[in-house]
Write a protein that holds these residues in place. Structure first.
Motif, PDB file in Angstrom:
ATOM      1  N   THR A  74      73.344 122.351  57.481  1.00 44.30           N
ATOM      2  CA  THR A  74      73.547 121.022  58.082  1.00 44.30           C
ATOM      3  C   THR A  74      74.684 121.047  59.085  1.00 44.30           C
ATOM      4  N   THR A  75      75.783 121.677  58.719  1.00 48.99           N
ATOM      5  CA  THR A  75      76.937 121.751  59.619  1.00 48.99           C
ATOM      6  C   THR A  75      76.571 122.492  60.899  1.00 48.99           C
ATOM      7  N   LEU A  76      75.846 123.592  60.767  1.00 47.61           N
ATOM      8  CA  LEU A  76      75.460 124.361  61.944  1.00 47.61           C
ATOM      9  C   LEU A  76      74.583 123.537  62.870  1.00 47.61           C
ATOM     10  N   ALA A  77      73.658 122.781  62.303  1.00 45.83           N
ATOM     11  CA  ALA A  77      72.787 121.937  63.127  1.00 45.83           C
ATOM     12  C   ALA A  77      73.607 120.907  63.899  1.00 45.83           C
ATOM     13  N   GLN A  78      74.577 120.283  63.237  1.00 43.08           N
ATOM     14  CA  GLN A  78      75.416 119.294  63.911  1.00 43.08           C
ATOM     15  C   GLN A  78      76.229 119.920  65.044  1.00 43.08           C
ATOM     16  N   LEU A  79      76.778 121.098  64.784  1.00 39.58           N
ATOM     17  CA  LEU A  79      77.608 121.751  65.789  1.00 39.58           C
ATOM     18  C   LEU A  79      76.783 122.215  66.979  1.00 39.58           C
ATOM     19  N   LEU A  80      75.561 122.676  66.729  1.00 41.22           N
ATOM     20  CA  LEU A  80      74.691 123.088  67.835  1.00 41.22           C
ATOM     21  C   LEU A  80      74.316 121.896  68.707  1.00 41.22           C
TER      22      LEU A  80
ATOM     23  N   GLN B 222      73.788 116.828  72.892  1.00 41.71           N
ATOM     24  CA  GLN B 222      72.620 116.031  72.543  1.00 41.71           C
ATOM     25  C   GLN B 222      72.921 115.057  71.407  1.00 41.71           C
ATOM     26  N   HIS B 223      72.160 113.986  71.413  1.00 44.15           N
ATOM     27  CA  HIS B 223      72.234 112.998  70.329  1.00 44.15           C
ATOM     28  C   HIS B 223      71.718 113.633  69.039  1.00 44.15           C
ATOM     29  N   PHE B 224      72.336 113.338  67.925  1.00 42.41           N
ATOM     30  CA  PHE B 224      71.988 113.974  66.648  1.00 42.41           C
ATOM     31  C   PHE B 224      71.460 112.922  65.680  1.00 42.41           C
ATOM     32  N   GLN B 225      70.212 113.112  65.235  1.00 41.90           N
ATOM     33  CA  GLN B 225      69.618 112.248  64.218  1.00 41.90           C
ATOM     34  C   GLN B 225      69.291 113.092  62.993  1.00 41.90           C
ATOM     35  N   ILE B 226      69.490 112.527  61.831  1.00 36.98           N
ATOM     36  CA  ILE B 226      69.264 113.281  60.601  1.00 36.98           C
ATOM     37  C   ILE B 226      68.319 112.520  59.682  1.00 36.98           C
ATOM     38  N   LEU B 227      67.331 113.240  59.163  1.00 36.38           N
ATOM     39  CA  LEU B 227      66.422 112.704  58.154  1.00 36.38           C
ATOM     40  C   LEU B 227      66.407 113.664  56.972  1.00 36.38           C
ATOM     41  N   SER B 228      66.186 113.125  55.802  1.00 36.07           N
ATOM     42  CA  SER B 228      65.982 113.964  54.620  1.00 36.07           C
ATOM     43  C   SER B 228      64.528 113.853  54.203  1.00 36.07           C
ATOM     44  N   ALA B 229      63.863 115.000  54.064  1.00 35.22           N
ATOM     45  CA  ALA B 229      62.461 114.978  53.666  1.00 35.22           C
ATOM     46  C   ALA B 229      62.274 114.472  52.249  1.00 35.22           C
ATOM     47  N   VAL B 230      63.362 114.376  51.494  1.00 32.13           N
ATOM     48  CA  VAL B 230      63.269 113.879  50.117  1.00 32.13           C
ATOM     49  C   VAL B 230      62.886 112.409  50.106  1.00 32.13           C
ATOM     50  N   ASN B 231      63.437 111.639  51.044  1.00 38.89           N
ATOM     51  CA  ASN B 231      63.179 110.191  51.020  1.00 38.89           C
ATOM     52  C   ASN B 231      62.668 109.660  52.358  1.00 38.89           C
ATOM     53  N   SER B 232      62.105 110.518  53.188  1.00 38.13           N
ATOM     54  CA  SER B 232      61.562 110.090  54.479  1.00 38.13           C
ATOM     55  C   SER B 232      60.094 110.460  54.576  1.00 38.13           C
TER      56      SER B 232
ATOM     57  N   PHE C 248      67.311 116.496  63.086  1.00 41.03           N
ATOM     58  CA  PHE C 248      67.565 117.416  61.973  1.00 41.03           C
ATOM     59  C   PHE C 248      66.871 116.886  60.722  1.00 41.03           C
ATOM     60  N   ILE C 249      66.053 117.717  60.112  1.00 41.77           N
ATOM     61  CA  ILE C 249      65.343 117.317  58.898  1.00 41.77           C
ATOM     62  C   ILE C 249      65.774 118.242  57.776  1.00 41.77           C
ATOM     63  N   ASP C 250      66.511 117.690  56.840  1.00 43.42           N
ATOM     64  CA  ASP C 250      66.977 118.461  55.690  1.00 43.42           C
ATOM     65  C   ASP C 250      65.853 118.577  54.663  1.00 43.42           C
ATOM     66  N   GLU C 251      65.803 119.709  53.974  1.00 39.97           N
ATOM     67  CA  GLU C 251      64.762 119.964  52.963  1.00 39.97           C
ATOM     68  C   GLU C 251      63.364 119.808  53.576  1.00 39.97           C
ATOM     69  N   ILE C 252      63.166 120.345  54.767  1.00 39.01           N
ATOM     70  CA  ILE C 252      61.919 120.112  55.498  1.00 39.01           C
ATOM     71  C   ILE C 252      60.705 120.640  54.740  1.00 39.01           C
ATOM     72  N   HIS C 253      60.922 121.584  53.833  1.00 37.06           N
ATOM     73  CA  HIS C 253      59.803 122.127  53.049  1.00 37.06           C
ATOM     74  C   HIS C 253      59.184 121.079  52.138  1.00 37.06           C
ATOM     75  N   ARG C 254      59.877 119.972  51.918  1.00 35.89           N
ATOM     76  CA  ARG C 254      59.331 118.905  51.070  1.00 35.89           C
ATOM     77  C   ARG C 254      58.344 118.007  51.808  1.00 35.89           C
ATOM     78  N   PHE C 255      58.281 118.105  53.126  1.00 29.26           N
ATOM     79  CA  PHE C 255      57.270 117.363  53.869  1.00 29.26           C
ATOM     80  C   PHE C 255      55.894 117.968  53.585  1.00 29.26           C
ATOM     81  N   ASN C 256      54.894 117.103  53.377  1.00 33.47           N
ATOM     82  CA  ASN C 256      53.541 117.597  53.207  1.00 33.47           C
ATOM     83  C   ASN C 256      52.928 117.909  54.574  1.00 33.47           C
TER      84      ASN C 256
END
Length: 443
Positions: free
Chosen positions: A60-66, A72-82, A107-115
C-alpha cells in the motif's frame, strides 16, 4: 500505558508510513539502482501493475509513493468491501480528474478477492487509460486474477522484509518520536531487540504494532521505558508464522516438504513439517501427504514406507496433538531416509495413458472365465496354462496383456532398495518367457 493527551490516535504503522520513495525501506530489487520501479519513476511514466507479496511488505505504501512521484491523484478501494458500484464511482471521479489534465491511480487492496465480473469491470478503464491500476495481493496472481487483467498489468513481486530492513524500521520508530512518549527513552537489550524482530516474521506492520503494544505494557522508571523479553512475549501472544491454509504460503511449504523428503534430506523435511504444524496446518492432512509420498517417491524400493506412513496417521488420530506429532516426525525421517523410486508412479501414469488411448481392448480368450457350457463353446478359457503346473510357477509361453500391448513394459524397477531384487527377478522371468509370436499357448 495510555497514549499521551493530544497524541496521534492512529496505529504506529500508519504514523510511520514514509512520505518519499527515498524513505521507503526494503524491496531494493524493485527500487534500488537499476530496479524496474526506480527506472519507471525516473522515466516519469506510471503503468498498471500488480504488487504481489506477503502482509507487511509495503504494498500500500509503495502504491501511494508511486502515485505521488508521478503527480497523480490517488484513490483506494478494498476488494473486501467494494464491488462494481464502487469501481464505477472511482472511474467517474477519475474521468473528472482527467478532464482537468490529471491522471488517477486506482489502488485496489486485496484485489484477489474480486470475482471475475468485478475484475472484468476494470478492464475497459485500464485499457483506455482512465485509471492506472495498482492492485495489491498476497495470493498468486496466476490463480487469483483473470488473464485479461493480467495482460494489462505487470506483476511485481515484493519480498518479506529482511532482518536488516526490519531493524531499520525499528530504529526509525525509536528515533522519530512517533510513539507519543514525549522525552521518554525506550531501552531494550540486543537479545530483546532480536526477539522483537523475530516475532515480526518479515512483516513491518506487525513489528510496529508489537512495538506500540510493548511500549504500552512497559513501566516507566526514571524517565525510561524498559522493554523486556517478557513484555515482547506478552505483546506477541501465541507464536505464528506466515501460513495461509488455502493460499500461496501453504502450497509453497507443502512443496518444500515433499521435495525435501524426495531429496532424502530428513533435516529439511522435519523443518518444513514443523513450520506447517506451527502455522496451523491440519496434521491429518500432512499424514495423508506422507502416505502419498510413500507411494509416489519410494514405492517398492521400501514397501515398509507406506506402512510407516499409515501407522503415523493412525497414531496421530489416536493421540492427537502434541503427542501424535512425534509419530508424524518419525515417519517423515523414515521416508526421507529410504531409498527412492518413482517407478510405481511412472508405471501407473503410463498404464492409465495406455488405457485411455487404447479404448476397450478385448480380454484374450485364454484369460477369460468359462463358467457355462456356452462360454466354453466360444473358446473362453481355451488353451489357458495354469502357472503352478510349470517350474517356478511360470507358464513360459503364455502372455497376459491384449495383443497390441504384449511387448509393452509399464513397470521398470529401479536398482535401489528392494526394487533391485525385483528387477533381477523380473529379468529372470522375462528371459524364460517365450517372445511374443513364437508359439501359441497350448492346452
Amino acid at each position: 500505558m495510555a497514549a499521551l493527551p493530544g497524541s496521534d490516535p492512529r496505529p504506529l504503522a500508519a504514523r510511520m508510513r514514509p512520505q518519499t520513495l527515498d524513505a521507503y525501506v526494503g524491496q531494493n530489487h524493485l527500487l534500488g539502482k537499476g530496479g524496474p520501479l526506480r527506472a519507471m519513476v525516473q522515466a516519469g511514466h506510471l503503468h498498471s501493475m500488480i504488487l504481489w507479496g506477503p502482509p507487511g511488505s509495503g504494498k500500500t505504501t509503495l502504491a501511494q509513493l508511486l502515485a505521488h512521484a508521478a503527480g497523480q491523484h490517488f484513490q483506494i478501494l478494498s476488494a473486501v468491501n467494494s464491488g462494481v458500484r464502487e469501481i464505477r464511482a472511482a472511474v467517474t471521479s477519475a474521468e473528472a480528474a482527467q478532464s482537468l489534465g490529471r491522471g488517477t491511480v486506482l489502488f485496489i487492496d486485496e484485489i484477489h478477492r474480486f470475482n471475475k465480473s468485478q475484475q472484468d469491470a476494470l478492464l475497459p478503464h485500464v485499457e483506455e487509460g482512465v485509471v492506472t491500476l495498482i492492485g495489491a495481493t498476497t495470493e498468486n496472481p496466476s490463480f487469483a486474477l483473470v488473464n485479461a487483467l493480467l495482460s494489462r498489468a505487470r506483476v511485481y513481486v515484493l519480498k518479506a522484509l529482511t532482518g536488516e530492513a526490519l531493524g531499520t524500521v525499528l530504529d526509525h520508530a525509536l528515533a522519530d518520536s512517533v510513539l507519543g512518549l514525549g522525552n521518554l527513552v525506550i531501552e531494550m537489550s540486543p537479545e530483546v531487540r532480536k526477539g522483537l524482530l523475530t516475532a515480526a516474521d518479515g512483516d513491518a506492520r506487525r513489528l510496529l504494532n508489537l512495538l506500540d503494544l510493548a511500549v504500552q505494557l512497559a513501566s516507566v522508571q526514571a524517565g525510561k521505558t524498559q522493554i523486556t523479553a517478557d513484555i515482547v512475549a506478552a505483546a506477541s501472544g501465541q507464536s505464528w508464522r506466515r501460513f495461509d491454509k488455502g493460499g500461496e504460503a501453504f502450497y509453497d511449504e507443502i512443496s518444500a516438504f515433499h521435495k525435501s523428503l524426495r531429496g532424502s534430506d530428513p533435516d529439511a523435511a522435519l523443518y518444513w513439517l514443523a513450520r506447517m504444524l506451527d502455522g496451523g496446518a491440519d496434521p491429518l492432512y500432512l499424514a495423508r501427504r506422507l502416505v502419498r509420498m510413500a507411494s509416489e517417491d519410494i514405492g517398492l524400493a521400501d514397501p515398509r514406507a507406506i506402512e510407516m506412513a499409515l501407522a503415523a496417521k493412525d497414531a496421530y488420530a489416536f493421540l492427537g496433538s502434541p503427542e501424535g506429532e512425534l509419530a508424524l516426525a518419525q515417519a517423515t525421517v523414515y521416508l526421507a531416509s529410504c531409498p527412492k523410486s518413482n517407478r510405481i508412479y511412472d508405471a501407473w501414469n503410463a498404464v492409465r495413458a495406455a488405457v485411455k488411448a487404447g479404448g476397450s481392448a478385448e480380454v484374450p480368450l485364454h484369460l477369460r472365465n468359462a463358467p457355462t457350457a456356452l462360454l466354453k463353446t466360444l473358446d473362453y478359457g481355451k488353451e489357458y496354462q495354469y502357472d503352478h503346473d510349470y517350474p517356478d510357477a511360470i507358464a513360459p509361453e503364455q502372455h497376459y496383456l491384449p495383443p497390441g500391448l504384449r511387448q509393452t513394459h509399464f513397470y521398470n524397477p529401479s536398482d535401489r532398495g528392494l526394487e533391485a531384487r525385483i528387477q533381477e527377478r523380473l529379468r529372470w522371468i522375462n528371459a524364460h518367457r517365450q517372445p511374443v509370436g513364437e508359439k501359441k499357448p497350448h492346452a
